[in-house]
Every structure is written in structure tokens, then in C-alpha cells.
Motif scaffolding. Structure first.
Motif, short mmCIF file in Angstrom:
data_model
loop_
_atom_site.label_atom_id
_atom_site.label_comp_id
_atom_site.label_asym_id
_atom_site.label_seq_id
_atom_site.Cartn_x
_atom_site.Cartn_y
_atom_site.Cartn_z
N THR A 135 -25.18 77.07 41.26
CA THR A 135 -26.24 76.99 42.26
C THR A 135 -25.95 75.92 43.31
O THR A 135 -26.18 76.11 44.51
N LEU A 136 -25.42 74.79 42.85
CA LEU A 136 -25.07 73.71 43.79
C LEU A 136 -23.99 74.18 44.76
O LEU A 136 -24.04 73.86 45.95
N LEU A 137 -23.01 74.93 44.26
CA LEU A 137 -21.95 75.45 45.12
C LEU A 137 -22.49 76.46 46.13
O LEU A 137 -22.09 76.46 47.30
N ILE A 138 -23.41 77.29 45.66
CA ILE A 138 -24.03 78.28 46.56
C ILE A 138 -24.76 77.57 47.69
O ILE A 138 -24.68 77.96 48.86
N ASN A 139 -25.47 76.50 47.33
CA ASN A 139 -26.23 75.75 48.33
C ASN A 139 -25.31 75.06 49.34
O ASN A 139 -25.74 74.70 50.43
N GLN A 140 -24.04 74.88 48.94
CA GLN A 140 -23.06 74.28 49.85
C GLN A 140 -22.31 75.35 50.64
O GLN A 140 -21.28 75.06 51.26
N GLN A 141 -22.81 76.60 50.57
CA GLN A 141 -22.23 77.73 51.31
C GLN A 141 -20.81 78.08 50.84
O GLN A 141 -20.01 78.61 51.62
#
Length: 402
Positions: free
Chosen positions: A345-351
Motif C-alpha cells: 500500500t505504501l508503494l502504491i501511494n508512492q505511484q
């Protein structure tokens, strides 16, 4: 005397004539076989030779008393054959244990006494309904379905049954995990910061363990199976090539990744690598301090180890520590495995692109990543669209004003 007749496009029935019984009824055991080789089906001479050979082998089985009439065994009896000839050899220990639990708790008590040939799709539906009525999870219902289907597939494969009754029953629908539900089971960026702050007071090996789970999305079993040889300090990477899981009776056992994608090399963030190097340094000092007490002749040099014997940590140890840690630190409790979801999820939020996330997590297919984190990916996509819209809006205003 043995012969054969065609029954379908690819199926043939083998017959052995043994005369007549006391009532004048013809004694003629039969066995149906299926041929999937297209080349064999196209060549009449080869096909006849093959079927003649199969018919002769069938006659020998019958005359030697080795042939079991299809479906004459009960499910309970057949499960013993399934265990001996398939399950123990082919299934992972953790999977085998779950299959046994489902068989003895939900399946055999209901239909274990029935002959295989008498088991119908309705029996399977009744078992699934019973699981559902007990208020058990959809995951349990799916596992029960997988278990009985696997057993029956072997019965068909071994020519004991012609058709699998489970094949006519729809697989129970997966429990849809909505994006909001997943969000509730992962840490926010703020909670991750709080977690790292609280970990500063914990033993160094736990700091490294949790940092790798959060930054690299490693599974518990993958972390437990890490060895010092898997750490590449120069390139700041970690190689995943094995895992440790709980097997029958909770006993730990080794296993390889489920798919080729499970074998992977993952880049480690600078700050986490600094922590890891510090841990490796302290670990080497510990080995020198223990000297003769440190096991010298052993196959594995575990990254995370039991100080008493140098062996890997027991599978349940990190889970127990994590629960107690969150209580001590006053952190919202999520499962240890949810740190892996948090990492994604953190990676997704970092695009970060879904393909990269999929590779870091070791998913066999990017569709697994898309299905698991679909809601988060859609939200990130909407944010990207909004950002582009803001950019284009500014450009459009500038162009029209000039």
C-alpha cells in the motif's frame, strides 16, 4: 478373453469375459479409459495395438484379483489410498494438514461411509451448506471444496471413477475483500512512523525483522529462512529462495517458493540496509563472544536465530512477539502478515507501478496484485488523473489568457 469397444470420441471401454454366474448372468468386468494423444487417435493401427495391450493388461489385473470395481470403495477407504499414493508425496505439509482437518471435521463424518460411485453433486452441496450454516468463513468453505475435489480428482485419474461429482458443483465464491477492509488492516504512513519509533527500544534483530517486512514485503516464512549468504551488502539486495512454514502438528519445515516468481532479488532501502549491516556486525561479535558455544558444523547460517542453539526461530515466535510488542507500544494491532500488505500500500501511494510491486512481493502473476490491491490502485490512479487535470487546467488557462 478381453476386448474393447469405443464409447465416445476419446473414451474406450475394456471388457473381460469370465463366463456366467450361477444365475446365468454374464460375468464381464469393464473399465473405461480416455485417450488424449491426438496422434494415437489418428493412427488406426497404433490405436488398435494400444487398446489391445490395455485390454490384455486389464484381463491380467482381473484374473490376478487386483482389479477393484470402480467406485466399490467407500470414501473413507479411498482417502487412505489418496494419502499414501498422492497426498504425502505431492502436497506441502501445511496444505496436507489443512486437508486432513477438513476431511475429518467436515467431509468424512457426512459421506465417509458412502461408496465413491454413490457420491453425487448434492452430497457435496449439502456439505458446503453445513459449513455455511455453522457461520464459518468463506475461506473455510472454499478449503472444504478444494479438499474433496482434490480427493475425487485422484479417483478419476486412477480410473476408480469415470466422473468427478465435485466438478458439477460451483466453487464457493471468494470472500470479496473490499478496499476499505484492506485499508483497515494496514498501517498508514503515520502509524508506520509510530511503529519505527517504538521499535527503537526493542532488540536489534526484531528491528531488522519488522523493517524488512515493511520495506520489502517479505512473508514471515521468507524472513525466517533467510541466511547470511542471501544478503548482498554491496548491491543492497536480499535474495529469496526458500521459506519455513508450520507443518503437521506445528512442526517447522522447509519449502521452496510456490512459483518461479517467488525466487527473487529485492532491493533494500538505504536506511534499512544500514540497520541490517549494524545487526550483522553485532551478530559477528556475538559469534566471537560465544566461540565454542556457537555451532560450527551446520548447514545453514541463519540471519534470525535462536541464541541457545543457533537454529532458526520457531514459526510462531515472530507472531507472538509482534502481538506483545503492539500491546507494549500502544499500537493498533494488525496481523504480522498485514505488514506485507502495508508495504504494498505504501508503494502504491508512492505511484510505484503495479508490475514492480508484484515482483517485489513475489506474486506469480500481476493479476494477483491487481485483485488484492485493486481499490488502492484505482485510488492512486484517480489521484494521478487529478494531478494531471490540475496541470492541464493551469496550462489551458495560461494558453487562453495569452
Amino acid at each position: 478373453m478381453a476386448n474393447w469397444v469405443k464409447r465416445g470420441e476419446r473414451s474406450f471401454q475394456l471388457r473381460v469375459y469370465l463366463g456366467y454366474d450361477a444365475n446365468g448372468k454374464k460375468i464381464q468386468p469393464t473399465k473405461t479409459i480416455r485417450i488424449d494423444d491426438d496422434n494415437l487417435l489418428r493412427t488406426k493401427t497404433k490405436l488398435k495395438r494400444y487398446l489391445d495391450q490395455e485390454a490384455t493388461k486389464f484381463q491380467m489385473e482381473v484374473e490376478a484379483g487386483q482389479y477393484i470395481k470402480p467406485g466399490s470403495k467407500t470414501l473413507g477407504e479411498f482417502v487412505k489410498d489418496w494419502e499414501k499414493h498422492y497426498a504425502i508425496k505431492e502436497l506441502e505439509e501445511s496444505t496436507l494438514e489443512q486437508y486432513f482437518i477438513k476431511l475429518h471435521k467436515y467431509i468424512l463424518p457426512k459421506i465417509g461411509h458412502l461408496k465413491l460411485k454413490d457420491i453425487k453433486p448434492m452430497h457435496i452441496l449439502n456439505i458446503l451448506d453445513s459449513v455455511n450454516e455453522q457461520g464459518l468463513s468463506r475461506a473455510t468453505e472454499q478449503y472444504v471444496y478444494r479438499t474433496i475435489r482434490n480427493v475425487m480428482e485422484r479417483a478419476v485419474e486412477w480410473d476408480i471413477l469415470v466422473q468427478n461429482p465435485v466438478a458439477s458443483v460451483k466453487r464457493p465464491k471468494a470472500e470479496f475483500r473490499k478496499g476499505k477492509q484492506l485499508e483497515e488492516n494496514v498501517y498508514t504512513s503515520k502509524e508506520v512512523e509510530q511503529c519505527f519509533e517504538a521499535m527503537a527500544n526493542e532488540l536489534l534483530h526484531w528491528q531488522v525483522f519488522i523493517s524488512l517486512a515493511l520495506s520489502c514485503g517479505f512473508r514471515r516464512g521468507e524472513l525466517l529462512a533467510l541466511e547470511t549468504k542471501h544478503i548482498d551488502e554491496t548491491n543492497q539486495t536480499i535474495e529469496i529462495e526458500q521459506s519455513i512454514s508450520r507443518g503437521k502438528g506445528g512442526r517447522p519445515y522447509f519449502k521452496s517458493p510456490k512459483s518461479f516468481s517467488g525466487y527473487r532479488v529485492v532491493s533494500v532501502p538505504d536506511s534499512v540496509m544500514v540497520l541490517l549491516k549494524k545487526y550483522l556486525h553485532e551478530r559477528n561479535k556475538e559469534k566471537l563472544r560465544l566461540q565454542d558455544q556457537w555451532p560450527k558444523e551446520r548447514e545453514h547460517d541463519w540471519l534470525f536465530y535462536n541464541i541457545k542453539d543457533g537454529n532458526h526461530l520457531y514459526p510462531s515466535t515472530p507472531t507472538t512477539w509482534w502481538r506483545r510488542f503492539t500491546e507494549r507500544a500502544g499500537l493498533r494491532y494488525i496481523r504480522l502478515h498485514d505488514l506485507r500488505h502495508t508495504s504494498a500500500t505504501l508503494l502504491i501511494n508512492q505511484q510505484i507501478h503495479a508490475k514492480i510491486i508484484s515482483e517485489r512481493l513475489g506474486h506469480a502473476d500481476i493479476r494477483i496484485t491487481m485483485n488484492t490491491y485493486g481499490h488502492q490502485l484505482r485510488e492512486a490512479d484517480e489521484k494521478a488523473a487529478t494531478a494531471l487535470n490540475d496541470l492541464f487546467t493551469i496550462k489551458y488557462k495560461t494558453d487562453t489568457s495569452s
